[in-house]
Design a protein around this motif. Sequence first.
Motif, PDB file in Angstrom:
ATOM      1  N   PHE A   1       0.838  -1.189   0.000  1.00 24.80           N
ATOM      2  CA  PHE A   1       0.000   0.000   0.000  1.00 24.80           C
ATOM      3  C   PHE A   1       0.882   1.252   0.000  1.00 24.80           C
ATOM      4  O   PHE A   1       2.052   1.203   0.415  1.00 24.80           O
ATOM      5  N   VAL A   2       0.311   2.376  -0.388  1.00 21.93           N
ATOM      6  CA  VAL A   2       1.020   3.645  -0.364  1.00 21.93           C
ATOM      7  C   VAL A   2       0.098   4.707   0.215  1.00 21.93           C
ATOM      8  O   VAL A   2      -1.127   4.694  -0.017  1.00 21.93           O
ATOM      9  N   ARG A   3       0.736   5.651   0.995  1.00 21.73           N
ATOM     10  CA  ARG A   3      -0.029   6.761   1.574  1.00 21.73           C
ATOM     11  C   ARG A   3       0.792   8.042   1.442  1.00 21.73           C
ATOM     12  O   ARG A   3       1.985   8.078   1.773  1.00 21.73           O
ATOM     13  N   SER A   4       0.140   9.096   0.960  1.00 21.67           N
ATOM     14  CA  SER A   4       0.805  10.386   0.776  1.00 21.67           C
ATOM     15  C   SER A   4       0.887  11.122   2.102  1.00 21.67           C
ATOM     16  O   SER A   4       0.064  10.893   3.005  1.00 21.67           O
ATOM     17  N   PRO A   5       1.877  12.046   2.254  1.00 23.20           N
ATOM     18  CA  PRO A   5       2.001  12.806   3.504  1.00 23.20           C
ATOM     19  C   PRO A   5       0.743  13.630   3.762  1.00 23.20           C
ATOM     20  O   PRO A   5       0.179  14.253   2.858  1.00 23.20           O
ATOM     21  N   GLY A   6       0.284  13.605   5.015  1.00 25.53           N
ATOM     22  CA  GLY A   6      -0.895  14.367   5.391  1.00 25.53           C
ATOM     23  C   GLY A   6      -2.200  13.708   5.027  1.00 25.53           C
ATOM     24  O   GLY A   6      -3.275  14.294   5.246  1.00 25.53           O
TER      25      GLY A   6
ATOM     26  N   LEU B   1       9.948  13.601  -7.488  1.00 24.02           N
ATOM     27  CA  LEU B   1       9.822  14.427  -6.294  1.00 24.02           C
ATOM     28  C   LEU B   1       8.491  14.180  -5.599  1.00 24.02           C
ATOM     29  O   LEU B   1       8.375  14.336  -4.372  1.00 24.02           O
ATOM     30  N   SER B   2       7.457  13.776  -6.367  1.00 23.40           N
ATOM     31  CA  SER B   2       6.154  13.480  -5.751  1.00 23.40           C
ATOM     32  C   SER B   2       6.216  12.249  -4.859  1.00 23.40           C
ATOM     33  O   SER B   2       5.333  12.041  -4.014  1.00 23.40           O
ATOM     34  N   ASP B   3       7.268  11.424  -5.037  1.00 25.27           N
ATOM     35  CA  ASP B   3       7.413  10.244  -4.185  1.00 25.27           C
ATOM     36  C   ASP B   3       7.980  10.578  -2.820  1.00 25.27           C
ATOM     37  O   ASP B   3       7.966   9.730  -1.914  1.00 25.27           O
ATOM     38  N   HIS B   4       8.495  11.787  -2.690  1.00 26.59           N
ATOM     39  CA  HIS B   4       9.191  12.154  -1.458  1.00 26.59           C
ATOM     40  C   HIS B   4       8.232  12.137  -0.268  1.00 26.59           C
ATOM     41  O   HIS B   4       7.112  12.663  -0.346  1.00 26.59           O
ATOM     42  N   GLN B   5       8.684  11.514   0.813  1.00 24.06           N
ATOM     43  CA  GLN B   5       7.977  11.419   2.096  1.00 24.06           C
ATOM     44  C   GLN B   5       6.704  10.569   2.012  1.00 24.06           C
ATOM     45  O   GLN B   5       5.890  10.579   2.949  1.00 24.06           O
ATOM     46  N   ARG B   6       6.504   9.830   0.945  1.00 22.51           N
ATOM     47  CA  ARG B   6       5.375   8.910   0.896  1.00 22.51           C
ATOM     48  C   ARG B   6       5.716   7.641   1.684  1.00 22.51           C
ATOM     49  O   ARG B   6       6.870   7.194   1.699  1.00 22.51           O
ATOM     50  N   GLU B   7       4.650   7.051   2.281  1.00 25.49           N
ATOM     51  CA  GLU B   7       4.819   5.860   3.105  1.00 25.49           C
ATOM     52  C   GLU B   7       4.343   4.630   2.316  1.00 25.49           C
ATOM     53  O   GLU B   7       3.232   4.633   1.748  1.00 25.49           O
ATOM     54  N   PHE B   8       5.182   3.622   2.298  1.00 24.82           N
ATOM     55  CA  PHE B   8       4.858   2.379   1.598  1.00 24.82           C
ATOM     56  C   PHE B   8       4.716   1.263   2.647  1.00 24.82           C
ATOM     57  O   PHE B   8       5.635   1.033   3.456  1.00 24.82           O
TER      58      PHE B   8
END
Length: 659
Positions: A110-115, A160-167
């Motif tokens: 799974f993936v989740r974006s910051p915030g 850059l959109s991958d930055h700080q995303r949680e996998f």
Amino acid sequence: MFVSLPLQLSCPVLGGGGDMGQTCSRLVSVPVLQVCVCPCAVGLKLSLCCRFVSVPVLQVCVCPCAVVWCRLELSVQDSVEVLLGAPALVPCDFSFSDSQGPPFVMLQWFVRSPGNRSRSRIFYGDGELQLVDNNTEYSERVEVSSGQNHSLLTIRDARLSDHQREFFCQVNGLAAGSAEGKSTLRVYAPPEAPVIEAVPHGISVTEDQPAKVAVCEAQNGFPKPNITWYKNGEQLETSPGEVKFLVLHWRASSGLFTVQNTLMVRVVKETRDAVFSCRVSFMVPGGVRSLVSSTINVTVHYPTSMVELWTESPPGLLREGDTVELRCQGDGHPPPTFIFTREQQPDVPLDSRGDVLVLSSVSRKDSGLYQCRPGNPHNSSEVKGEVQLTVHYLDSAVVVPAETEIMLRGEDLTATCNALSSLQTSTVWYKEGRVVGSGPSLLLQDASYHTAGEYVCEVTVPTLPSLHTQSRVHILVHGSPQIQSPEQDLQLEHPTGRVLNLSCEAQGSPPPAVTWSLPPGQIFEEVLSRSSSHSSLSVVSLWVRADFTAVCNASNELGSDARIYTVSAVPMVTSPAAFSPEGSGVFIVVIILGLLLLAVLGSIIYFLHKKNRLLCGRSGKQSITKEKSSSKEIVVEMKTEESVLLKAVNGDKKTPTEQ
């Protein structure tokens, strides 16, 4: 971090012959993992109880009947770091307490974006299926490679959109339980090398607040880089009233940051020698790196506090006629214009070009104290430079006596030579190129005719050889005539009928007149008459017939002198004359000349014979006879030559009879 979100639901007790799998498949789809636990009374095998149901989320029916319980352990990295554009590798490792593990393992990413509190699935699979979810941001950029206890999520072309995303990596081992772990992806982009630029104008030390001195900029970095300033290698820190920083940053459409840091410093005079640089620090996988800019100097404006004036050219001592350059320099910046003056006339500015004063063809009157001072009114008028200018000179030499001086033979004379100079001089006297004296005075003692001549006085300056002068005096020595002969009377013998040459040379100045006194009837001829500045020469030729007396008289305005020549005529011996040394010599000469002529004649005959120009027969004999007959003519010519040679002995002159 491990998160487990199972939801356990109890299946209803089914009647005999009911299909447990069909019952589990009728579970309501919900967006979480649902696990159905079937009672053992159903009596069905686990493989019949549990099935995948194609719903938006994974639904699992678990029947605990005859299952051996085991425990699931899972581990992931807290964060994964990658450079922009490179592939990101997110590993997930798991294990079971039972060495064999469960017969069925379910794995999801799974993936989740910051915030954002919600997350999206991008991959799911088990031992038979490996499926990437469609219609997600990562559908085309991810791939998963799985092993028995390992799964590796690869994200191609990190953005850059991958930055700080949680996998999230989630593993379900059915009866062994489920577990998940979270890994944060960090993407870095190193900035370009920092560019430093000093302000184009100078900064005055009169500024009482920090002024902008330089700007440092780092472009296209992510995350936002940091800039620090250095002065002479030491990091600058903010100091109230002394050092300030103005930081600006902006983000381009690409998502990369540009950072600009402006340095503001309160400058002093010493800041002109300072070296400034900046350093940009940025994050990269594994740590922090930095890049250093080039160095710059700051242009500082400050008033002139010291002025120096010196002679630029020519080097060494100055002499009259030189072109002199005086240069003025101060320690102010920017360099000020200068005003040149002389101490004698401090209010009269001299015509100069910037910081140079040119004095053309200087003379002794240009000597003096010269000054220069800044022309900027902001500078103190008390600041000035000085130099003492001394122009050396050497006047023309003056010789006493001047030009021409007449001395009587035997007299003494002292000649002097002087030249006015600003330096020590040296004097040398020359006559006909030879040194005859040194010093300002030249003593001529007991003058003789050899004393007469031109004397040159040369005055030089040893410390300045280019200064030199000359003057000259012509010495004339006058005296009564003096005939050059060791004897007062000369006794001579000469053959009768021969020519006799008598010479008489007399010294004197003015040049004496030479005359001859001879007996009446004595015929003579003056064959040579020569006169110089202090001598005269006369040569006469006479035909000796009998004894006679000749007198040579030399006279000028200062006196006279005479010499007597007594000539005795002796008979001339004719027969032995050929054997006399004089006659034998003539005879030998005649023989040699005859032999030479015969040799030349023989060469000519041989040459003609070789060229076939000499005919055979009577004509040839006649030619030879004719040659022989011409030998008499040759003899006659030889006699003539003898007479010439005889004349040369007593002087090549005519006899009295020839006259």
